[in-house]
Design a protein around this motif. Structure first.
Motif, mmCIF file in Angstrom:
data_model
loop_
_atom_site.group_PDB
_atom_site.id
_atom_site.type_symbol
_atom_site.label_atom_id
_atom_site.label_comp_id
_atom_site.label_asym_id
_atom_site.label_seq_id
_atom_site.Cartn_x
_atom_site.Cartn_y
_atom_site.Cartn_z
ATOM 1 N N GLU A 154 -7.757 -17.710 -7.117
ATOM 2 C CA GLU A 154 -8.856 -17.259 -6.849
ATOM 3 C C GLU A 154 -10.163 -16.899 -7.301
ATOM 4 O O GLU A 154 -10.050 -16.352 -7.861
ATOM 5 N N THR A 170 -13.544 -15.319 -8.489
ATOM 6 C CA THR A 170 -14.005 -14.335 -7.924
ATOM 7 C C THR A 170 -14.947 -13.466 -7.066
ATOM 8 O O THR A 170 -14.708 -12.543 -6.692
ATOM 9 N N LYS A 176 -12.993 -13.719 -3.849
ATOM 10 C CA LYS A 176 -12.104 -12.556 -4.313
ATOM 11 C C LYS A 176 -12.700 -10.836 -3.678
ATOM 12 O O LYS A 176 -12.753 -10.080 -3.090
ATOM 13 N N ASP A 177 -14.063 -10.527 -4.272
ATOM 14 C CA ASP A 177 -14.658 -9.752 -3.951
ATOM 15 C C ASP A 177 -15.555 -9.376 -2.893
ATOM 16 O O ASP A 177 -15.034 -8.740 -2.205
ATOM 17 N N LYS A 229 -14.015 -9.987 0.360
ATOM 18 C CA LYS A 229 -12.819 -10.388 1.144
ATOM 19 C C LYS A 229 -12.852 -8.822 0.506
ATOM 20 O O LYS A 229 -12.348 -8.120 2.260
ATOM 21 N N GLU A 230 -12.829 -8.131 -0.535
ATOM 22 C CA GLU A 230 -12.186 -6.996 -0.823
ATOM 23 C C GLU A 230 -12.849 -6.270 -0.469
ATOM 24 O O GLU A 230 -13.225 -5.423 0.444
#
Length: 269
Positions: free
Chosen positions: A84, A86, A89-90, A92-93
Motif C-alpha cells: 500500500e 505510504t 497508509k499514513d 489511515k493510521e
C-alpha cells in the motif's frame, strides 16, 4: 491519469514521427510474410469476423487496448509488490477520516465525526484528467524557475457538508484543494437537512433555486479568518489538502485499468 502514464504518452508521441518511415518500409514485408503463412485467407477473415463482430477496425483497436492494458498491469503489479502506498497508509493510521469509494465510480467520500457533527467531504478523481492537457504548457512557462512544481499541483474541487445530531439543517462548504491549501468559494446553509446533504441530481437542481450566501472572499476579513480556523479544527487542514490530490490520482489510475479491461472485453466479444 498518472504521472507515469502522462510521461509515457509524451515519449511515445515524440518517437512516433521518427518511426514512420521505418514502419512504412517494414509494413509490406510483414504483410507479405503474414499472407504466405495464412492459408487460406478467407478462413482467417471468417474467424476474425466471428470474434470481433462486423467492424474492420476491431482487431487493431483490440491490439492497442491490449498493449496499453499490459503496460498498466505491469505497473500495477510492481506497485502491488511494494504494498500500500505510504501516503495512504499514513492517512489511515492517523484515523481521522474514513474513505468511502466504489469501483466504477469517480467520486470519493471522506467522513468523520466531530463531537455531535457528521462531516462529509466529496471530491472526484476525474479532476485529475481535466488538467492533463495544461501540464506541458505550464512546465514550459516555468522551465526557467529553480524550484520544480509539485507533482500534484492541479486543483481538486471539494464539497463539504456538516450535519448535527438534534439540530436541523446542513452547512455546506464549496472549496478548491491545491498545493497543500484549501481555498473556500462559498459557505451555504440549507434549512432542509436532507436537501443539503443529498448528492443526487434532483437535489442539486432543487438547491439551485435557493440563496447560498455571498462569495467567501467578499466577507469581512476577520470572518474569513475565523471560518478558516473553524475548518482546520475539524481536520480540513494542510495534511488533508496534500492527501486529496494524491488519492484522486491513485483512484483515477485504478479506474483507468478497469476501463481498459472492460472496453477490450466488449470489443472482443
Amino acid at each position: 491519469m498518472s504521472a507515469v502514464r502522462a510521461l509515457r504518452q509524451l515519449t511515445g508521441s515524440s518517437m512516433r514521427l521518427a518511426c514512420v518511415s521505418v514502419a512504412a518500409r517494414a509494413a509490406p514485408v510483414v504483410a507479405r510474410s503474414a499472407w504466405c503463412a495464412a492459408a487460406p485467407a478467407s478462413r482467417a477473415f471468417s474467424m476474425t469476423a466471428r470474434r470481433f463482430g462486423s467492424g474492420t477496425s476491431d482487431v487493431a483497436v483490440s491490439q492497442k487496448l491490449q498493449e496499453e492494458l499490459q503496460y498498466e498491469q505491469e505497473v500495477a503489479a510492481q506497485e502491488a509488490e511494494e504494498g500500500e502506498p505510504t501516503f495512504l497508509k499514513d492517512f489511515k493510521e492517523a484515523g481521522n477520516w474514513n474513505i468511502v469509494e466504489s469501483s466504477g465510480k469517480e467520486e470519493v467520500t471522506l467522513t468523520r465525526q466531530f463531537g455531535n457533527e457528521t462531516i462529509t467531504l466529496t471530491f472526484s478523481a476525474s479532476d485529475v484528467q481535466s488538467m492533463e492537457s495544461e501540464e506541458p504548457a505550464m512546465e514550459e512557462e516555468g522551465a526557467e524557475e529553480e524550484e520544480a512544481p509539485s507533482p500534484h499541483s492541479y486543483p481538486i474541487r471539494v464539497s463539504m457538508s456538516t450535519t448535527k445530531q438534534g439540530a436541523p439543517g446542513t452547512l455546506s462548504v464549496d472549496m478548491v484543494c491545491q498545493d497543500g491549501h484549501f481555498v473556500v468559494d462559498n459557505i451555504a446553509y440549507y434549512r432542509d437537512t436532507k436537501l443539503g446533504a443529498d448528492l443526487t441530481a434532483e437535489a442539486d437542481w432543487a438547491r439551485r433555486a435557493l440563496y447560498i450566501g455571498p462569495q467567501f472572499d467578499s466577507l469581512d476579513i476577520g470572518l474569513q479568518e475565523e471560518f478558516e480556523k473553524y475548518l482546520q479544527e475539524r481536520g480540513v487542514n494542510e495534511a488533508l489538502a496534500l492527501f486529496i490530490p494524491e488519492y484522486a490520482e491513485y483512484k483515477e489510475q485504478k479506474e483507468y485499468l478497469s476501463w481498459l479491461t472492460d472496453v477490450k472485453n466488449f470489443v472482443d466479444a
